[in-house]
Design a protein around this motif. Structure first.
Motif, PDB file in Angstrom:
ATOM      1  N   GLU A 129      32.125  35.710  45.248  1.00 17.48           N
ATOM      2  CA  GLU A 129      30.741  35.596  44.799  1.00 17.48           C
ATOM      3  C   GLU A 129      30.570  34.261  44.091  1.00 17.48           C
ATOM      4  O   GLU A 129      31.372  33.911  43.223  1.00 17.48           O
ATOM      5  CB  GLU A 129      30.369  36.753  43.859  1.00 17.48           C
ATOM      6  CG  GLU A 129      30.331  38.111  44.544  1.00 17.48           C
ATOM      7  CD  GLU A 129      29.877  39.219  43.597  1.00 17.48           C
ATOM      8  OE1 GLU A 129      29.562  38.892  42.418  1.00 17.48           O
ATOM      9  OE2 GLU A 129      29.842  40.383  44.031  1.00 17.48           O
ATOM     10  N   GLN A 130      29.524  33.537  44.473  1.00 16.12           N
ATOM     11  CA  GLN A 130      29.252  32.244  43.850  1.00 16.12           C
ATOM     12  C   GLN A 130      27.964  32.297  43.045  1.00 16.12           C
ATOM     13  O   GLN A 130      27.024  33.014  43.391  1.00 16.12           O
ATOM     14  CB  GLN A 130      29.111  31.143  44.916  1.00 16.12           C
ATOM     15  CG  GLN A 130      30.373  30.777  45.634  1.00 16.12           C
ATOM     16  CD  GLN A 130      30.235  29.442  46.358  1.00 16.12           C
ATOM     17  OE1 GLN A 130      30.084  28.394  45.725  1.00 16.12           O
ATOM     18  NE2 GLN A 130      30.291  29.480  47.685  1.00 16.12           N
ATOM     19  N   GLU A 131      27.943  31.516  41.982  1.00 18.00           N
ATOM     20  CA  GLU A 131      26.723  31.291  41.230  1.00 18.00           C
ATOM     21  C   GLU A 131      26.720  29.841  40.780  1.00 18.00           C
ATOM     22  O   GLU A 131      27.661  29.095  41.037  1.00 18.00           O
ATOM     23  CB  GLU A 131      26.632  32.242  40.036  1.00 18.00           C
ATOM     24  CG  GLU A 131      27.807  32.153  39.091  1.00 18.00           C
ATOM     25  CD  GLU A 131      27.744  33.231  38.014  1.00 18.00           C
ATOM     26  OE1 GLU A 131      27.988  32.883  36.844  1.00 18.00           O
ATOM     27  OE2 GLU A 131      27.455  34.397  38.352  1.00 18.00           O
ATOM     28  N   ARG A 132      25.687  29.422  40.112  1.00 15.72           N
ATOM     29  CA  ARG A 132      25.537  28.013  39.781  1.00 15.72           C
ATOM     30  C   ARG A 132      26.651  27.491  38.898  1.00 15.72           C
ATOM     31  O   ARG A 132      27.101  26.349  39.044  1.00 15.72           O
ATOM     32  CB  ARG A 132      24.191  27.800  39.099  1.00 15.72           C
ATOM     33  CG  ARG A 132      23.873  26.337  38.836  1.00 15.72           C
ATOM     34  CD  ARG A 132      22.467  26.170  38.328  1.00 15.72           C
ATOM     35  NE  ARG A 132      22.137  24.775  38.128  1.00 15.72           N
ATOM     36  CZ  ARG A 132      20.954  24.349  37.703  1.00 15.72           C
ATOM     37  NH1 ARG A 132      19.988  25.231  37.457  1.00 15.72           N
ATOM     38  NH2 ARG A 132      20.734  23.054  37.538  1.00 15.72           N
ATOM     39  N   SER A 133      27.158  28.315  38.006  1.00 17.06           N
ATOM     40  CA  SER A 133      28.139  27.838  37.019  1.00 17.06           C
ATOM     41  C   SER A 133      29.584  28.154  37.368  1.00 17.06           C
ATOM     42  O   SER A 133      30.494  27.778  36.630  1.00 17.06           O
ATOM     43  CB  SER A 133      27.827  28.444  35.645  1.00 17.06           C
ATOM     44  OG  SER A 133      27.884  29.870  35.707  1.00 17.06           O
ATOM     45  N   ARG A 148      37.612  35.067  37.544  1.00 19.96           N
ATOM     46  CA  ARG A 148      36.522  34.134  37.323  1.00 19.96           C
ATOM     47  C   ARG A 148      37.061  32.705  37.357  1.00 19.96           C
ATOM     48  O   ARG A 148      38.072  32.392  36.712  1.00 19.96           O
ATOM     49  CB  ARG A 148      35.883  34.398  35.953  1.00 19.96           C
ATOM     50  CG  ARG A 148      34.803  33.409  35.542  1.00 19.96           C
ATOM     51  CD  ARG A 148      33.524  33.630  36.298  1.00 19.96           C
ATOM     52  NE  ARG A 148      32.515  32.611  35.955  1.00 19.96           N
ATOM     53  CZ  ARG A 148      31.311  32.568  36.479  1.00 19.96           C
ATOM     54  NH1 ARG A 148      30.958  33.488  37.353  1.00 19.96           N
ATOM     55  NH2 ARG A 148      30.462  31.628  36.138  1.00 19.96           N
TER      56      ARG A 148
END
Length: 536
Positions: A129-133, A148
């Motif tokens: 899972e990717q997110e901006r940070s 993480r």
């Protein structure tokens, strides 16, 4: 800041972890296996000068003592010697042949002593899972959990789960070449020298005549590879033993010498190239990104170069925030180099492996074919030489003081002896991979000076000021000479050992602009102003 997640604990993933640690970037290596490798004498790798130096620099282990640097190379067609090359003692150009499990063990031992690297065994990836940070990775197994990370790199081989989770296509050709492989302890008449024997006289003519390669390993062990004809020919133990005895007898003029068979296998070469090597904060490297290896070329070489290239770009992104142009250049540089290597092999394969045709009627064709194969096996030419990043998006443009040297921009620098800022003498390659740009002044005669004299003499103070003003950490080195470089020229070298540019004398503005471009670009007016203020 979260660590970099590395999926896969093969040589490429472990190399990347150590390369990041040299830049003080922590990482976690997700290993789906038990954390150790089964010794397989028939599973070996050939390392070129740059990749062997990279591994020795990261592990601190002289791998040349655990493998064999070829004393020479001989290629034969039928009974005719077409090419014979001798390598001098400790010649860095001599390929290093070593068992892969030895390489992996050295990397694992170095990681065990590295506090910035954590290894999680029995951890198989099943979600990203990717997110901006950042990025999160889920593993199943005994240590199933969410991890993480700041970035994630898939070094998980040809069947990469990372690539599949990202839905990245992996087109190419299947079973380009197949080889029967055997590792055996035997005495051959060319100690320490590798041999390529094409169309040996004891084999019948036609597509099954093939070729056999013999490459030495320590303790009298040899790896022999027989090129198999196209198709899915079943290689039974009986067939392989017959090939061993037939080949050894042919080399020994009719009588099979005693031998001890240690390991066997069938090695199938595929040619594939991933469409993308980056998707947000996720990257591919090694066999997850490309497969190659026909005509004597070595896929691990390119995987290690992937790790070297990516590590120094992730370092500043991890420490100072995203540098998108710098991170994008990983795919632009490395994919272009591997694509060119695959194109070269695909163009040559029909000529070398086809039956009949020009090679039957044109005099000298066999020697032309031999030159191509020799390039692949020895790491030279379009089939095997290290890539040149001539068209890199990081290459600086419109510098006024550029001069030509024997190393073209984007190519790997020659490993000359240099004087470091503390006055010690080291090889240039020993200063690579530390997260700093290298600025090398060519100054004949300084090798006999005391550092306290030459650091304050001539152009050194002005050059030192220019280096301190660079937009990225730089290390100032001095060399007595460099191939093709005149006195008082200045070389700018990337952390992975590729030449950025060579300048005629101390030119702070050019040096700053080149360094800024190497780190992903900067406004030219800002670069000129910064350089001018640093030179005052």
């Amino acid at each position: 800041m979260d660590p970099v997640i590395i999926v896969g604990a093969g040589p490429v993933g472990l190399t990347l972890a150590l390369a990041l640690a040299r830049q003080e970037v922590p990482s976690v290596v997700l290993d789906e296996g038990p954390g150790k490798d089964e010794p397989r004498p028939a599973r070996t790798v050939v390392l070129r000068e740059d990749t062997a130096a990279l591994l020795e620099r990261l592990t601190g282990v002289p791998l040349g003592e655990q493998g064999v640097r070829w004393a020479g190379w001989r290629s034969v067609r039928r009974k005719q010697v077409l090419n014979e090359i001798a390598f001098g003692e400790d010649d860095p150009a001599a390929p290093l042949h070593i068992a892969q499990h030895v390489v992996t063990a050295a990397l694992r031992a170095a990681i065990a002593d590295e506090p910035l690297v954590r290894t999680a065994v029995d951890s198989r990836l099943d979600a990203i899972e990717q997110e901006r940070s950042g990025v999160a990775a889920h593993t199943r197994g005994a240590n199933g959990t969410w991890w993480r990370g700041s970035y994630l790199v898939g070094c998980d081989g040809s069947r990469s789960i990372v690539r599949k989770l990202l839905d990245i296509r992996f087109p190419g050709r299947t079973a380009v070449e197949r080889h029967a492989v055997a590792a055996l302890r035997v005495e051959l008449p060319w100690e320490g020298r590798a041999l390529l024997h094409r169309t040996p006289p004891w084999r019948q003519s036609g597509p099954s005549a093939g070729e056999v390669t013999a490459r030495p390993l320590p303790d009298g062990v040899w790896r022999l590879d027989w090129l198999l004809p196209p198709g899915k020919e079943l290689v039974t133990p009986e067939i392989l033993v017959a090939r061993i005895r037939e080949t050894l007898a042919g080399w020994a003029n009719g009588s099979t010498p005693p031998y001890d068979l240690l390991d066997t296998g069938v090695h199938t070469v595929h040619h594939r190239l991933a469409r993308r090597w980056r998707a947000g904060r996720v990257f591919l490297a090694g066999d997850a990104a490309h497969l190659l290896g026909a005509l004597g070329t070595q896929g691990l070489d390119e995987g290690l170069r992937d790790a070297d290239n990516l590590a120094w770009k992730l370092g500043p992104a991890w420490h100072h925030g995203p540098r998108e142009a710098l991170l994008d250049s990983y795919q632009a540089e490395r994919r272009a180099v591997v694509a060119a290597r695959l194109r070269a092999a695909d163009q040559v394969l029909p000529v070398l492996r086809g039956s009949g045709g020009l090679r039957q009627i044109v005099p000298g064709t066999a020697r032309g074919h031999d030159a191509l194969l020799t390039d692949g096996h020895l790491g030279r030419g379009p089939l095997g030489a290290p890539g040149v990043y001539a068209g890199s998006p990081l290459a600086p443009r419109q510098l006024e003081g550029v001069i030509p040297v024997d190393t073209p921009p984007g190519a790997q620098v020659t490993d000359v002896r240099v004087t470091a800022e503390d006055g010690s003498f080291v090889q240039l390659r020993e200063r690579l991979g530390r997260g700093a740009l290298l600025v090398v002044l060519i100054a004949p005669g300084t090798g006999v000076w005391d550092r306290k004299h030459w650091m304050s003499a001539g152009i050194m103070p002005r050059l030192a000021a220019a280096v301190s003003a660079l937009p990225y950490p730089g290390e100032l080195l001095v060399a007595e000479s460099y191939p093709g470089a005149p006195a008082h020229s200045v070389l700018l070298v990337r952390p992975d050992g590729h030449l950025v540019t060579a300048l005629s004398g101390v030119r702070p503005a050019d040096l700053y602009v080149a360094a800024a471009a190497t780190m992903g670009g900067a406004d030219k007016e800002e670069a000129a102003a910064q350089a001018a203020s640093g030179a005052r």
